[in-house]
Design an enzyme around this catalytic site. Sequence first.
Site, PDB file in Angstrom:
ATOM      1  CG  ASP A  18     -16.335 -11.434  18.159  1.00 32.93           C
ATOM      2  OD1 ASP A  18     -16.622 -11.160  16.766  1.00 32.93           O
ATOM      3  OD2 ASP A  18     -15.280 -11.043  18.426  1.00 32.93           O
ATOM      4  CG  ASN A  66     -21.822  -4.914  14.856  1.00 35.08           C
ATOM      5  OD1 ASN A  66     -22.495  -5.763  15.559  1.00 35.08           O
ATOM      6  ND2 ASN A  66     -20.415  -4.839  14.820  1.00 35.08           N
TER       7      ASN A  66
HETATM    8  C1  IPE Z   1     -19.321  -7.390  19.179  1.00 34.54           C
HETATM    9  O1  IPE Z   1     -18.367  -8.043  18.050  1.00 34.54           O
HETATM   10  C2  IPE Z   1     -20.815  -7.117  18.480  1.00 34.54           C
HETATM   11  C3  IPE Z   1     -21.581  -8.625  18.535  1.00 34.54           C
HETATM   12  C4  IPE Z   1     -21.156  -9.460  18.705  1.00 34.54           C
HETATM   13  C5  IPE Z   1     -22.939  -8.156  17.761  1.00 34.54           C
HETATM   14  P1  IPE Z   1     -17.604  -7.098  17.216  1.00 34.54           P
HETATM   15  O2  IPE Z   1     -16.817  -7.916  16.512  1.00 34.54           O
HETATM   16  O3  IPE Z   1     -18.285  -6.165  16.649  1.00 34.54           O
HETATM   17  O4  IPE Z   1     -16.690  -6.395  18.279  1.00 34.54           O
HETATM   18  P2  IPE Z   1     -15.289  -5.582  18.167  1.00 34.54           P
HETATM   19  O5  IPE Z   1     -15.295  -4.802  16.703  1.00 34.54           O
HETATM   20  O6  IPE Z   1     -14.231  -6.879  17.865  1.00 34.54           O
HETATM   21  O7  IPE Z   1     -14.927  -5.100  19.313  1.00 34.54           O
HETATM   22  C1  IPE Z   2     -20.023 -11.777  14.937  1.00 37.76           C
HETATM   23  O1  IPE Z   2     -18.734 -12.143  14.200  1.00 37.76           O
HETATM   24  C2  IPE Z   2     -21.219 -11.260  14.280  1.00 37.76           C
HETATM   25  C3  IPE Z   2     -21.218 -10.050  14.721  1.00 37.76           C
HETATM   26  C4  IPE Z   2     -20.695  -8.963  15.079  1.00 37.76           C
HETATM   27  C5  IPE Z   2     -22.550  -9.591  13.950  1.00 37.76           C
HETATM   28  P1  IPE Z   2     -17.863 -11.300  13.467  1.00 37.76           P
HETATM   29  O2  IPE Z   2     -18.306 -10.864  12.125  1.00 37.76           O
HETATM   30  O3  IPE Z   2     -17.437 -10.055  14.157  1.00 37.76           O
HETATM   31  O4  IPE Z   2     -16.761 -12.378  13.239  1.00 37.76           O
HETATM   32  P2  IPE Z   2     -15.130 -11.764  13.299  1.00 37.76           P
HETATM   33  O5  IPE Z   2     -14.617 -11.166  14.634  1.00 37.76           O
HETATM   34  O6  IPE Z   2     -14.710 -10.842  12.081  1.00 37.76           O
HETATM   35  O7  IPE Z   2     -14.325 -12.997  13.204  1.00 37.76           O
HETATM   36 MG    MG Z   3     -15.839  -9.874  15.753  1.00 41.16          MG
END
Ligand code: IPE
Ligand code: IPE
Ligand code: MG
Length: 230
Positions: A18, A66
């Site tokens: 994340d 997602n």
């Molecule tokens: C979890 O991260 C999913 C992945 C890393 C693929 P998210 O960024 O989607 O999770 P939330 O929305 O902060 O819970």
């Molecule tokens: C994780 O990074 C990647 C996926 C969830 C696919 P994020 O896109 O969730 O990054 P933040 O949480 O917005 O920083």
């Molecule tokens: Mg995230």
Amino acid sequence: MSLERATHGARHVAIIMDGNGRWAKKRHLPRAVGHQRGVEAVRTLVRAAREMGLEALTLYAFSTENWRRSEDEVSTLMGLLKRYIQEDLAEFVANNVRLRIIGDYTVLARDIVALLDEALAKTAANDGTTLVVALNYGAQDEIARAAAKAAAKGAITPEAIEAELDTAGLPPLDLLIRTSGEVRLSNFLLWQAAYAEMIFTDVLWPDFKPAHLAEALEEFSRRERRYGGR
Ligand code: IPE
Ligand code: IPE
Ligand code: MG
């Protein structure tokens, strides 16, 4: 350093990768650049996991939730996934890495499904590190599917459900890491995490280096796992 010492006895590590978006935001860059740098972190970490002899590394790449992101971001993520597999498949084959997917990847775009099927087939006989990629993965979906399959075969017991999970046959989950400072599971490996050790780090995913994995494994080695007993 012996392989056993490198992993401190951990067989299966999973990571909620994340913070790509926040990494980019801090630098006034588009989120897509954060995701690109996230793939670089994946590439480097998979190599390190293989070198240290880890049995299984499970990476949360795309959750069932997602899909709520913009069409543009979803397509960026899918494009990066495709390119990563295309570019690194030969390396997986050469280095005995077995690919496995958890989550229902069959609903992804047809070209991606075909590529993943090819990669799964070409690495199926490998018995080095298993790279498990969670795609269109949600633990609630996984458990519901597993329970339905268990019910169709007989009694719904924990053992019967476990045998039908997408992770069936993988070593038990030892360590779950989440980057970027969020302290939640976001529907990842809810069943498998029952007795996993957990480490939450503020490091944003694109900045996550093999040294951070080594540090997490060291912390893992200091944890006392009791599984409810004494
Ligand atoms: C979890 O991260 C999913 C992945 C890393 C693929 P998210 O960024 O989607 O999770 P939330 O929305 O902060 O819970
Ligand atoms: C994780 O990074 C990647 C996926 C969830 C696919 P994020 O896109 O969730 O990054 P933040 O949480 O917005 O920083
Ligand atoms: Mg995230």
